[in-house]
Design an enzyme around this catalytic site. Structure first.
Site, PDB file in Angstrom:
ATOM      1  N   ASP A 283      34.160 -12.329 178.721  1.00 47.38           N
ATOM      2  CA  ASP A 283      33.715 -12.776 180.205  1.00 47.38           C
ATOM      3  C   ASP A 283      32.657 -13.626 180.140  1.00 47.38           C
ATOM      4  OD1 ASP A 283      32.470 -12.269 182.592  1.00 47.38           O
ATOM      5  OD2 ASP A 283      34.069 -11.251 183.124  1.00 47.38           O
TER       6      ASP A 283
ATOM      7  N   ILE B  17      34.660 -12.632 185.844  1.00 45.90           N
ATOM      8  CA  ILE B  17      35.715 -13.750 185.354  1.00 45.90           C
ATOM      9  C   ILE B  17      36.790 -12.611 184.714  1.00 45.90           C
ATOM     10  CG2 ILE B  17      36.193 -15.325 183.580  1.00 45.90           C
ATOM     11  CD1 ILE B  17      34.386 -16.022 185.993  1.00 45.90           C
ATOM     12  N   ASP B  18      36.800 -11.608 184.085  1.00 45.63           N
ATOM     13  CA  ASP B  18      37.852 -10.879 183.791  1.00 45.63           C
ATOM     14  C   ASP B  18      38.661 -10.209 185.170  1.00 45.63           C
ATOM     15  OD1 ASP B  18      37.576 -10.445 180.842  1.00 45.63           O
ATOM     16  OD2 ASP B  18      36.011  -8.902 181.350  1.00 45.63           O
ATOM     17  N   ILE B  19      37.849  -9.913 185.940  1.00 44.24           N
ATOM     18  CA  ILE B  19      38.714  -9.435 187.258  1.00 44.24           C
ATOM     19  C   ILE B  19      39.402 -10.577 187.983  1.00 44.24           C
ATOM     20  CG2 ILE B  19      38.442  -8.210 189.682  1.00 44.24           C
ATOM     21  CD1 ILE B  19      35.781  -6.955 188.056  1.00 44.24           C
TER      22      ILE B  19
ATOM     23  N   GLY C  18      42.275 -11.595 186.144  1.00 46.85           N
ATOM     24  CA  GLY C  18      43.302 -10.782 186.516  1.00 46.85           C
ATOM     25  C   GLY C  18      43.971 -10.888 187.746  1.00 46.85           C
TER      26      GLY C  18
END
Length: 390
Positions: A142, A169-171, A174
């Site tokens: 991230d 960014i990860d979320i 996803g």
């Protein structure tokens, strides 16, 4: 820990079976969204459990936040029997999610090509650092993509790039994975054929800063970092109140709101100033307006300010810590917070999925699973199905 699904309505994805080979945040965020929406998400963990469970510091909240509404199966993918069991789980799955390094699952015969050959209806989602291109083999996190994707530059003051204060960014990556999965499932309704979906961190970051790229295209000038940006509005700032630990953000974003703001706070002189009649005029006069507003706000309590701002319908926000949201009356209404059980038995309240369907927030069907909690039940069910099929 026990399942908590009694009384919870089936979600719109009820009947969709998801096999999840993930860790950390991006991959699990795909699974938790699908699980909250009603899919049967089976999380495949190594013996002893996903190592994300053991992270300290800022990583200690990863597992509790992104692994509810899942069943846990522990398999040793380094053993032939573990690989065989994993393949069996995937043989009639609707969706497989993975976020390992490129090629890792291919070695076990659990990649897209191998699984789709025997399950052509499969939707396979890979959550990676990069989509196809020169960078696709790089290792990403991230924070890496926030730095190289322009977000850290925009967040921090000049010369001091700063990552956002959550795994945005990860979320969000996803979430794009979920969008791709749902689109592929919809196409499968028409064609009967699955799809290979790939979501990524870097391209997600580029999409999020796209407004700043567009700003350059429109104005010919590169966007400045947010702490020193030229605001589109004269009053769009954090203000200190009479109590130093009670800051408040206030936004005045239209000419009508400007008049309402001045009337509510006794700023008749500013309201009557024709040189401040329009938004752009006020932006150009920020250096004249803001000191007066800061002085006025600094003499009032936050509660008094909030009451007046809410009464006239202006945008405002008290500055709070994330942990203070646990007691927020709005979030605690109508299922906005879910009660989970931490591994040591302590309770925790965490935010529900931020959507309503038919006026209902997706709820909790499965508490956080212990490692391998559902291995026997899941594998026994598959054994029965396999026996019937034979």
């Amino acid at each position: 820990m026990t399942d908590q699904g009694a009384g919870q309505p089936d979600g719109p994805l009820a009947g969709i079976r998801v096999i999840e080979f993930t860790h950390m945040v991006m991959g699990p965020s795909v699974g938790v969204i699908l699980g909250d929406l009603g899919a049967d998400v089976i999380k495949v963990e190594p013996p002893g459990g996903d190592h994300t469970r053991e992270l300290l510091g800022s990583g200690s909240g990863y597992f509790p936040m992104f692994n509810r509404n899942k069943r846990s199966v522990c398999l040793d993918l380094k053993s032939p029997s573990g690989i065989a069991s994993a393949r069996m789980l995937c043989a009639d799955a609707d969706v497989v999610i993975e976020n390992f390094r490129p090629g890792v699952l291919d070695k076990f015969g659990l990649g897209w090509e191998a699984l789709s050959a025997t399950n052509p209806r499969l939707v396979f989602c890979s959550a990676k650092g990069f989509l196809s291109g020169p960078y696709e083999s790089r290792t990403a996190l991230d924070e890496v993509t926030q730095m190289m994707g322009g977000l850290a530059y925009m967040t921090g003051p000049p010369g001091q790039p700063l990552r956002a204060g959550a795994s945005v960014i990860d979320i969000t990556g996803g979430m794009f994975g979920v969008i791709g999965i749902l689109a592929a499932l919809e196409r499968r309704h028409r064609t009967g054929i699955g799809a290979y979906v790939k979501c990524s961190l870097y391209e997600t970051t580029a999409f999020l800063v796209g407004q700043h790229i567009a700003q350059m295209a429109v104005t010919g000038q590169a966007a400045r970092p947010m702490p020193v940006r030229i605001s589109a509005w004269a009053i769009y700032d954090v203000f200190a109140t009479a109590h130093p630990d009670e800051q408040l953000f206030i936004g005045v974003v239209s000419d009508g709101q400007w008049q309402a703001f001045c009337a509510a706070f006794g700023l008749a002189e500013l309201a009557q100033d024709e040189s401040l009649a329009t938004n752009n005029q006020r932006v150009e006069a920020r250096d004249r307006i803001l000191p007066q507003v800061r002085k006025m706000v600094g003499k009032m309590t936050r509660d008094d300010l909030v009451a007046r701002l809410e009464a006239i319908g202006l945008p405002f926000a008290p500055i709070v810590r994330p942990d203070e949201l646990v007691d927020d009356p709005h979030l605690n209404a109508a299922g906005g917070m879910l009660d989970l059980t931490l591994p040591d038995g302590r309770p925790a309240r965490l935010p529900a999925l931020p959507i309503e369907i038919d006026g209902v927030r997706p709820g909790l069907r499965h508490d956080l699973p212990t490692p391998g909690e559902h291995t026997a039940a899941v594998m026994n069910a598959y054994s029965v199905e396999a026996a019937v099929a034979d």
